[in-house]
Design a protein around this motif. Sequence first.
Motif, PDB file in Angstrom:
ATOM      1  N   ARG A   1     -25.190  -0.386  -1.137  1.00  0.00           N
ATOM      2  CA  ARG A   1     -25.652   0.622  -2.178  1.00  0.00           C
ATOM      3  C   ARG A   1     -25.391   0.106  -3.431  1.00  0.00           C
ATOM      4  N   GLU A   2     -26.133  -0.015  -4.483  1.00  0.00           N
ATOM      5  CA  GLU A   2     -25.662  -0.200  -5.800  1.00  0.00           C
ATOM      6  C   GLU A   2     -26.435   1.010  -6.721  1.00  0.00           C
ATOM      7  N   THR A   3     -25.708   1.686  -7.518  1.00  0.00           N
ATOM      8  CA  THR A   3     -26.073   2.507  -8.456  1.00  0.00           C
ATOM      9  C   THR A   3     -26.504   1.463  -9.927  1.00  0.00           C
ATOM     10  N   VAL A   4     -27.605   1.775 -10.270  1.00  0.00           N
ATOM     11  CA  VAL A   4     -28.325   0.795 -11.240  1.00  0.00           C
ATOM     12  C   VAL A   4     -28.153   1.688 -12.450  1.00  0.00           C
ATOM     13  N   SER A   5     -28.366   2.910 -12.417  1.00  0.00           N
ATOM     14  CA  SER A   5     -28.475   3.847 -13.527  1.00  0.00           C
ATOM     15  C   SER A   5     -28.118   5.293 -13.398  1.00  0.00           C
ATOM     16  N   CYS A   6     -27.475   5.707 -14.387  1.00  0.00           N
ATOM     17  CA  CYS A   6     -27.116   7.298 -14.066  1.00  0.00           C
ATOM     18  C   CYS A   6     -27.122   7.928 -15.603  1.00  0.00           C
TER      19      CYS A   6
ATOM     20  N   GLY B   1     -25.841  13.650 -21.455  1.00  0.00           N
ATOM     21  CA  GLY B   1     -26.918  12.802 -21.519  1.00  0.00           C
ATOM     22  C   GLY B   1     -26.320  11.257 -21.718  1.00  0.00           C
ATOM     23  N   LYS B   2     -25.181  11.061 -21.666  1.00  0.00           N
ATOM     24  CA  LYS B   2     -24.740   9.681 -21.497  1.00  0.00           C
ATOM     25  C   LYS B   2     -25.240   8.846 -20.333  1.00  0.00           C
ATOM     26  N   ILE B   3     -25.430   7.620 -20.638  1.00  0.00           N
ATOM     27  CA  ILE B   3     -26.398   6.752 -19.891  1.00  0.00           C
ATOM     28  C   ILE B   3     -25.486   5.843 -19.526  1.00  0.00           C
ATOM     29  N   TYR B   4     -25.442   5.260 -18.118  1.00  0.00           N
ATOM     30  CA  TYR B   4     -24.927   4.013 -17.666  1.00  0.00           C
ATOM     31  C   TYR B   4     -25.770   3.318 -16.726  1.00  0.00           C
TER      32      TYR B   4
END
Length: 119
Positions: A45-50, A56-59
């Motif tokens: 599993r790969e987290t692509v965005s959070c 509201g900081k985005i990764y």
Amino acid sequence: EVQLVESGGGLVQAGGSLRLSCVISGFTFDDYAVGWFRQAPGMERETVSCRASRDGKIYYSDSVLGRFTISSDNAKNTVYLQMDSLKPEDTAVYYCGAVLICGASWYWWGQGTQVTVSS
């Protein structure tokens, strides 16, 4: 009851775009971080965005940085993932998820939507 319902997947040629949507219920964007992760057959599993809940900081993962954009519409309880310049290696089932803090294990997720990128 917590629910996350994804939509918007499909088949697209390399270089094309798709926008995924996820309608949430049972919690708010102020309570939990929301984002997207993907899983391809035989892959981890790969987290692509959070998107963090409070500030509201985005990764973004390095693999999608500059190509994918996460956004949300509080009035519609919806989080989006705009995916541009798609590559065959982006092929996976994409899940919308919720977590207390970005980077932690996903707490809730939806049923997933298939994204297939042809070369």
